[in-house]
Design an enzyme around this catalytic site. Sequence first.
Site, mmCIF file in Angstrom:
data_model
loop_
_atom_site.group_PDB
_atom_site.id
_atom_site.type_symbol
_atom_site.label_atom_id
_atom_site.label_comp_id
_atom_site.label_asym_id
_atom_site.label_seq_id
_atom_site.Cartn_x
_atom_site.Cartn_y
_atom_site.Cartn_z
ATOM 1 N N HIS A 283 81.981 47.165 22.780
ATOM 2 C CA HIS A 283 81.943 48.270 23.758
ATOM 3 C C HIS A 283 80.590 48.255 24.456
ATOM 4 O O HIS A 283 80.261 47.272 25.096
ATOM 5 C CB HIS A 283 82.233 49.580 23.003
ATOM 6 C CG HIS A 283 82.496 50.776 23.844
ATOM 7 N ND1 HIS A 283 82.734 50.746 25.186
ATOM 8 C CD2 HIS A 283 82.548 52.088 23.498
ATOM 9 C CE1 HIS A 283 82.927 51.977 25.633
ATOM 10 N NE2 HIS A 283 82.828 52.823 24.631
ATOM 11 N N ASP B 134 79.618 44.864 31.729
ATOM 12 C CA ASP B 134 78.486 44.427 30.889
ATOM 13 C C ASP B 134 78.000 43.022 31.203
ATOM 14 O O ASP B 134 76.989 42.580 30.653
ATOM 15 C CB ASP B 134 78.901 44.505 29.416
ATOM 16 C CG ASP B 134 79.081 45.949 28.995
ATOM 17 O OD1 ASP B 134 80.184 46.312 28.555
ATOM 18 O OD2 ASP B 134 78.120 46.720 29.166
ATOM 19 N N HIS C 168 88.866 43.071 29.400
ATOM 20 C CA HIS C 168 88.871 44.541 29.396
ATOM 21 C C HIS C 168 90.255 45.022 28.997
ATOM 22 O O HIS C 168 91.264 44.412 29.338
ATOM 23 C CB HIS C 168 88.526 45.077 30.793
ATOM 24 C CG HIS C 168 88.058 46.490 30.773
ATOM 25 N ND1 HIS C 168 88.932 47.535 30.758
ATOM 26 C CD2 HIS C 168 86.825 47.027 30.704
ATOM 27 C CE1 HIS C 168 88.253 48.664 30.716
ATOM 28 N NE2 HIS C 168 86.962 48.382 30.677
HETATM 29 C C1 SDX Z 1 83.235 48.190 27.872
HETATM 30 O O1 SDX Z 1 87.418 50.776 27.592
HETATM 31 C C2 SDX Z 1 86.495 50.837 28.483
HETATM 32 O O2 SDX Z 1 86.684 51.375 29.558
HETATM 33 C C3 SDX Z 1 85.160 50.192 28.096
HETATM 34 C C4 SDX Z 1 84.119 50.136 29.180
HETATM 35 C C5 SDX Z 1 83.631 51.521 29.563
HETATM 36 O O3 SDX Z 1 83.124 51.651 30.687
HETATM 37 O O4 SDX Z 1 83.664 52.436 28.683
HETATM 38 O O5 SDX Z 1 84.636 49.488 30.314
HETATM 39 C C6 SDX Z 1 82.892 49.365 28.705
HETATM 40 O O6 SDX Z 1 83.304 48.305 26.670
HETATM 41 C C7 SDX Z 1 83.545 46.884 28.563
HETATM 42 C C8 SDX Z 1 84.010 45.782 27.560
HETATM 43 C C9 SDX Z 1 82.745 45.172 26.956
HETATM 44 N N1 SDX Z 1 83.103 44.244 25.867
HETATM 45 C C10 SDX Z 1 82.965 42.928 25.992
HETATM 46 O O7 SDX Z 1 82.600 42.362 27.011
HETATM 47 C C11 SDX Z 1 83.254 42.152 24.708
HETATM 48 C C12 SDX Z 1 84.110 40.927 25.034
HETATM 49 N N2 SDX Z 1 85.450 41.412 25.454
HETATM 50 C C13 SDX Z 1 86.394 41.638 24.448
HETATM 51 O O8 SDX Z 1 86.103 41.550 23.138
HETATM 52 C C14 SDX Z 1 87.731 42.203 24.885
HETATM 53 O O9 SDX Z 1 88.051 41.680 26.096
HETATM 54 C C15 SDX Z 1 87.798 43.715 24.927
HETATM 55 C C16 SDX Z 1 87.346 44.311 23.631
HETATM 56 C C17 SDX Z 1 86.953 44.245 26.027
HETATM 57 C C18 SDX Z 1 89.251 44.100 25.173
HETATM 58 O O10 SDX Z 1 89.958 43.677 24.087
HETATM 59 P P1 SDX Z 1 91.552 43.901 23.967
HETATM 60 O O11 SDX Z 1 92.077 44.682 25.106
HETATM 61 O O12 SDX Z 1 91.819 44.404 22.603
HETATM 62 O O13 SDX Z 1 92.101 42.467 24.182
HETATM 63 P P2 SDX Z 1 92.300 41.430 23.027
HETATM 64 O O14 SDX Z 1 91.069 41.389 22.181
HETATM 65 O O15 SDX Z 1 93.604 41.711 22.381
HETATM 66 O O16 SDX Z 1 92.358 40.065 23.864
HETATM 67 C C19 SDX Z 1 93.564 39.643 24.463
HETATM 68 C C20 SDX Z 1 93.432 38.119 24.455
HETATM 69 C C21 SDX Z 1 93.155 37.550 23.067
HETATM 70 O O17 SDX Z 1 93.629 36.199 23.092
HETATM 71 P P3 SDX Z 1 94.956 35.853 22.231
HETATM 72 O O18 SDX Z 1 94.772 36.449 20.852
HETATM 73 O O19 SDX Z 1 96.082 36.538 23.003
HETATM 74 O O20 SDX Z 1 95.028 34.359 22.246
HETATM 75 O O21 SDX Z 1 92.296 37.715 25.239
HETATM 76 C C22 SDX Z 1 91.331 37.101 24.394
HETATM 77 C C23 SDX Z 1 91.672 37.489 22.968
HETATM 78 O O22 SDX Z 1 91.228 36.490 22.062
HETATM 79 N N3 SDX Z 1 90.043 37.635 24.787
HETATM 80 C C24 SDX Z 1 88.931 36.926 24.906
HETATM 81 C C25 SDX Z 1 87.962 37.814 25.367
HETATM 82 N N4 SDX Z 1 88.499 39.040 25.502
HETATM 83 C C26 SDX Z 1 89.789 38.930 25.129
HETATM 84 N N5 SDX Z 1 88.681 35.620 24.660
HETATM 85 C C27 SDX Z 1 87.416 35.220 24.901
HETATM 86 N N6 SDX Z 1 86.425 36.014 25.355
HETATM 87 C C28 SDX Z 1 86.674 37.322 25.595
HETATM 88 N N7 SDX Z 1 85.689 38.110 26.045
#
Ligand code: SDX
Length: 442
Positions: free
Chosen positions: A282, A377, A321
């Site tokens: 997050h 981010d 996201h």
């Molecule tokens: C913020 O919610 C909000 O609004 C948050 C925010 C706010 O203003 O409050 O916008 C701020 O928190 C932004 C997000 C910051 N986090 C990151 O940058 C961390 C990296 N991103 C992730 O870990 C991920 O994308 C999330 C946590 C942001 C979202 O995760 P989800 O919706 O639970 O998606 P998921 O983990 O189920 O991913 C779906 C697929 C998966 O692949 P498969 O299992 O289907 O093969 O996408 C892949 C994940 O492995 N994936 C990524 C990835 N993010 C998702 N693979 C590589 N790198 C990534 N960053």
Amino acid sequence: MSTETQTSGDGAVGGAAETLTVTDNRTGRTYELPITDGTVRGIDLRSIKIDDDDFGLMSYDPAFMNTASCRSAITFIDGDKGILEYRGYPIEQLAEQSTYLEVAYLLVNGELPTQPQLDEWTHQITIHTFVHENVKSFMQGFRHDAHPMGMLLGSVGALSTFYPDANEISDPDNRLAQTIRLIAKMPTLAAFAFRHGNGQPYVYPDNDLAYSGNFLNMMYKMTELKYQPDPRLERALDILFILHADHEQNCSTSAVRGVGSSRVDPYSAIAAGVGALYGPLHGGANEAVLRMLRRIGTTDNVPGFIEGVKAGDERLMGFGHRVYKNYDPRARIIKSAADDVFEVTGKSALLDIATELEKIALEDDYFVSRKLYPNVDFYSGLIYEAMGLPVSMFPVMFAIGRTSGWIAQWLEMVGDKEQKIARPRQIYTGGRELDYVPIDRR
Ligand code: SDX
């Protein structure tokens, strides 16, 4: 409330078009569930039973991937189109034409202020930037290398003990007083935490300076009599605070609403939001992005890193996201604000790595198929790094901006007649009715 219905032969059901007709194949009974605002009420599932002793159906939605927790008029996001609006105003217009305190007023009060309203709001926040001296000594009790987000978490919670009347949350004047205090004091606590990490004396607020300029003063003032913030950095910070101000029911806002639903004071509820934001998935992601870029080291290493991500050995921090399945509009604005900052500070050596990562990821099917785009981010940390902030301060910067959104959401929750204490159910998977076994027989 759902009603059990007898369907005619062709399955057509009388009643309003906005309904869901559900047949429980375990019993053959059919139910008509009302659809309101694109949702069915979870509690309506409870009427679907196999017999009168049955508890009834629940929905199961780990991480609330598809569950609306509230009705809110604060922030609108269209994840597919990459749209973000605060109280209906597009983020692009607010970032370009507004200020953080004006946006904070908009989020909290629901409309843009008149000049007299904005002047009074700004005055009230300016004269509440100091914290009790005991808060300062409380913060000086942390280890010399304490993470500033942990210090912020502790000191925001501690504020609840300095304002014991803050738990009178049914009093609107009291709620306004705490709202002003939280928005006013978050930068002070953040700057104290930063100075603590540097082993520098804490700098008190300068009420002659505007919100973001005063924050720079409390962060960077040394022996000069009067700190003069660089207007370009001050504006860039104000834009960053605007972009981070709110984002509907994200993890930390849900924590604020959940903790606040117990009718605790707002400092304790906002402290819960700080704790959730601390996490690397997050608000801690901006810190994780910088550490990732530093680990990659050069643009030559980017292809290898991308392969590591696709192999599942790495996560591309700052990408992806839960809601945005398009480019996060905030990332685009931050990227252009970064250029203004780099004019003052010089370009970050990590920018080339970040832009190369983005270029490759936006063309690679692994990311395209998963709709992974840069989020808020991905670039923000490059600005903070260029401004001389340690990576540990990055989530703290996020928390300063998000405070106005958290408090707006808390106020909306407190005033929402549909809300009550948040208490989800579960699917129980453990043992039942076991007999205690004395320790010598285990
Ligand atoms: C913020 O919610 C909000 O609004 C948050 C925010 C706010 O203003 O409050 O916008 C701020 O928190 C932004 C997000 C910051 N986090 C990151 O940058 C961390 C990296 N991103 C992730 O870990 C991920 O994308 C999330 C946590 C942001 C979202 O995760 P989800 O919706 O639970 O998606 P998921 O983990 O189920 O991913 C779906 C697929 C998966 O692949 P498969 O299992 O289907 O093969 O996408 C892949 C994940 O492995 N994936 C990524 C990835 N993010 C998702 N693979 C590589 N790198 C990534 N960053």
